[in-house]
Write an enzyme that holds these catalytic residues in place. Structure first.
Site, mmCIF file in Angstrom:
data_model
loop_
_atom_site.group_PDB
_atom_site.id
_atom_site.type_symbol
_atom_site.label_atom_id
_atom_site.label_comp_id
_atom_site.label_asym_id
_atom_site.label_seq_id
_atom_site.Cartn_x
_atom_site.Cartn_y
_atom_site.Cartn_z
ATOM 1 N N THR A 347 14.300 10.581 -35.741
ATOM 2 C CA THR A 347 13.643 9.707 -36.727
ATOM 3 C C THR A 347 12.486 8.915 -36.107
ATOM 4 O OG1 THR A 347 15.387 8.131 -36.257
ATOM 5 C CG2 THR A 347 15.610 9.411 -38.251
ATOM 6 N N ASP A 348 11.705 8.277 -36.990
ATOM 7 C CA ASP A 348 10.559 7.468 -36.542
ATOM 8 C C ASP A 348 10.950 6.008 -36.399
ATOM 9 O OD1 ASP A 348 8.922 9.737 -37.002
ATOM 10 O OD2 ASP A 348 8.891 9.238 -39.121
ATOM 11 N N SER A 373 10.262 0.305 -35.724
ATOM 12 C CA SER A 373 9.645 1.277 -36.615
ATOM 13 C C SER A 373 8.451 1.839 -35.877
ATOM 14 C CB SER A 373 9.219 0.594 -37.902
ATOM 15 O OG SER A 373 8.415 1.458 -38.643
ATOM 16 N N ARG A 374 8.479 3.138 -35.606
ATOM 17 C CA ARG A 374 7.393 3.701 -34.790
ATOM 18 C C ARG A 374 6.096 3.835 -35.564
ATOM 19 N NH1 ARG A 374 11.143 8.246 -32.319
ATOM 20 N NH2 ARG A 374 12.785 6.767 -31.882
ATOM 21 N N VAL A 375 6.162 3.672 -36.883
ATOM 22 C CA VAL A 375 4.916 3.718 -37.656
ATOM 23 C C VAL A 375 4.185 2.381 -37.529
ATOM 24 C CG1 VAL A 375 4.029 3.839 -40.000
ATOM 25 C CG2 VAL A 375 5.675 5.512 -39.220
#
Lengths: 512, 130
Positions: A347-348, A373-375
């Protein structure tokens, strides 16, 4: 009437001429929802196999002399020596807007007693995810309505964000809150008839859960009028392992229809730990070799191909998106177990819920240090970025200082100020369930915190202050909230307006 | 039936040795079985068991079963056998059977391929479509 007759005539005419060729096999053994079939020399992997009595199976193991198939439906109808036939079809489910407001099973059949599902389009369960050319980066937010998430761990449309935590730490609640928040936003978007607003349709996939839990979720969503924009796919604990294994793929297929038609969808897989267990059962019964914790070797691929189907496609391909919120249940907070590490790496980012925080009354019990949250801020509107830019850092420093400050009482002014601010942020982020907060209200409250309006309030009364402030803003300053909502960023005029409003509110001495 | 890899391998080799010019050879089958019985390697009973199964499946591929609702005239049966032999090779064995449940028409099964022009099949398809 005549058109129906014509239709039947053509169907009969089609049957007159043909001799059908089919490929058949003989059931050699059956049990535990699995059948082994001799013959079927032309069968394809994942092809549907038809048994007598209208039962279908799915060919999963193609071996030298036989085929291993999992059974969908009533396995007791099948006995040794029965003839099984290939169909040349892949397992498909109905998709489209006809599914909104419905509760269906893995095959898209209704469970809610509201009659047939109206759909003319079918999508295969297994589909290759969009490739690099089709995709674009995530930039539009999914407003969960949970302040701690929207401020610190923003989720974007097309992202895959894992919700992970022990049992009873509020994982499902985060999913439900997000659905309710989307329903409110969708409704407001519809009412305003704005062309810019893109509704987000929600699909909740319940895998291996108690039927009572699914009923509770349904009751909450109906009460909040969120079912209009949602579908529930239920493969409860009493369903066969086959159905539980296929349910998330059915959800992904239904979500992909929205994406392919330029719309946005959100899928909540609740939960993938039970999904892995169902897949392990199917694999063991099919006598596939087992690996770590007896899971089959392809359990990583199982989840990666499922979650890879969450994407945001570029405008040339319609600009739709599928967002995935998989849920994983850990045992005693162990995130380094097999399935949790797998899904974390796919997951991101993840929202980690802690039991300790939950029992301290910090709900949602989001652990700031372990959640990410990698976004990042690409999925936040500018106003939130302006007010929440440093909150995560402030909170992380607060946690460190709070642990350190336990040992001494002599603190310098800067440290004390940081501790005070941290305590107040924690209070602000506490939120009762099924009560998502609109983004403009989040901005106003966080602006008040950032600009010191909450510092004079005693920590134990911060929540009361916040509630009164929200009431004040919603009842008396609707125009201010509306302009934050429209502008999506804080300019000098809005900030001056916010300042005046908060001064006016503080002057009323809301908490004495 | 759990069959060991080694057993499967030997049985497969035996099957490979049982063919001459792509056709099963009775003499070779007998000699292969005799040699195993003479040597008696480990698990030889299981090997023979698995070999028997492979032979049965192989024989089924070369066998045609023709079902009709009523008995066929000898002229038609020989014509059918001839046509099938032309398609599948001369070593194909044929078996004619009467199955009244078909109601009418004919159903031919060769290996796992089935050609079905029976009335029952048409009715079933009609039922599915309507």
């Amino acid at each position: 009437m005549s058109s129906i007759l014509e239709e039947i005539e053509t169907k009969i005419a089609g049957l007159k001429t043909s001799t059908t060729k089919s490929n058949i096999g003989t059931v050699r053994e059956t049990g535990d929802g699995v059948a082994r079939i001799e013959g079927l020399s032309d069968v394809m992997l994942n092809e549907m196999i038809e048994f007598p009595g209208g039962v279908f199976g799915l060919a999963l193991n193609l071996e030298e002399t036989e085929v291993g198939a999992i059974l969908l439906g009533d396995a007791t109808k099948i006995s040794e020596g029965d003839e099984a036939k290939t169909t040349g079809r892949l397992l498909s489910v109905p998709v489209g807007k006809g599914l909104l407001g419905r509760v269906v099973n893995t095959l898209g059949e209704p469970l809610d007693g509201k009659g047939e599902v109206k759909s003319e389009t079918f999508y295969p369960l297994e589909k290759i995810a969009p490739g690099v050319i089709k995709r674009r980066s995530v930039s539009q937010p999914v407003q969960t309505g949970i302040m701690a998430i929207d401020a610190m761990i923003p989720i974007g449309r097309g992202q895959r964000e894992l919700i992970i935590g022990d049992r009873a730490t509020g994982k499902t609640t985060i999913g439900i809150d997000t659905i309710i928040s989307q329903a409110r936003l969708n409704k407001a978007g519809e009412d305003s008839k704005s062309k810019d607003y893109r509704p987000l349709y929600c699909i909740y996939v319940a895998i291996g859960q108690k039927n009572s839990n699914v009923a509770r979720v349904l009751a909450v969503l109906e009460k909040e009028d969120a079912m209009r924009y949602s579908t529930i796919i239920s493969a409860p604990a009493s369903d066969s392992a086959t159905n539980q294994y296929l349910a998330p793929f059915a959800g992904a297929a239904m979500g992909e229809w929205f994406m392919d038609n330029g719309m946005d969808a959100l899928i909540i897989y609740d939960d993938l730990s039970k999904h892995a267990v169902a897949y392990r059962q199917v694999s063991l019964v099919l006598k596939r070799p087992s690996g770590r914790e007896a899971y089959p070797g392809d359990v990583f691929y199982l989840h990666s191909r499922l979650l890879e189907r969450a994407a945001r496609v570029s405008d040339e391909y319609g600009g739709g998106s599928v967002t995935a919120l998989p849920i994983i249940e850990t045992q005693a907070g162990d995130v380094s177990a097999y399935i949790p590490t797998n899904v974390i790496s796919i997951t991101d980012g993840q929202i980690y819920l802690e039991t300790d925080l939950f029992y301290q009354g910090v709900r949602p019990a989001i652990s700031v240090g372990l959640s990410v949250s990698r976004v990042g801020s690409a999925a936040q509107i500018k106003a939130i970025k302006q007010v929440a830019g440093k909150v995560k850092l402030d909170l992380a420093q607060f946690r460190e200082l709070a642990a350190f400050a336990q040992f001494g009482s002599d603190l310098d002014a800067a440290t004390k100020a940081r501790l005070d601010r941290g305590q107040r942020i924690v209070e602000l982020f506490k939120q009762i369930q099924y009560n998502p907060i609109p983004v403009e209200l989040q901005v106003a409250v966080m602006w008040a915190m950032q600009n010191g309006f909450i510092d004079p309030v005693p920590v134990e009364r911060v929540k009361e202050f916040q509630n009164k402030l929200q009431d004040f803003l919603q009842t008396r300053k609707e125009s201010l909230l509306a302009s934050i909502r429209q502008k999506k960023q804080l300019d000098a005029e809005l900030e001056a307006n916010l300042k005046a409003t908060l001064e006016e509110f503080s002057a009323t001495k809301p908490v004495g | 039936m759990q069959v060991k890899k080694e057993v499967r391998q030997i049985a497969r080799e035996m099957l490979r040795a049982s063919f001459t010019d792509g056709q099963l050879d009775r003499g070779r089958v007998a000699s292969v079985v005799d040699s195993i019985l003479a040597k008696k390697p480990r698990n030889y009973l299981k090997i023979l068991e698995y070999y028997k199964r492979l032979l049965r499946l192989e024989a089924e591929k070369r066998h045609a079963r023709i079902e009709t609702a009523t008995a066929l005239e000898p002229q038609i049966t020989s014509q059918i056998s001839l046509n099938l032999a032309r398609r599948y090779g001369t070593d194909l064995t044929t078996e004619f059977a009467i199955n009244q449940a078909l109601l009418g028409g004919m159903r031919i099964r060769v290996g796992s391929d089935v050609w079905d022009s029976s009335i029952r099949n048409r009715l079933e398809r009609l039922q599915q479509q309507l």
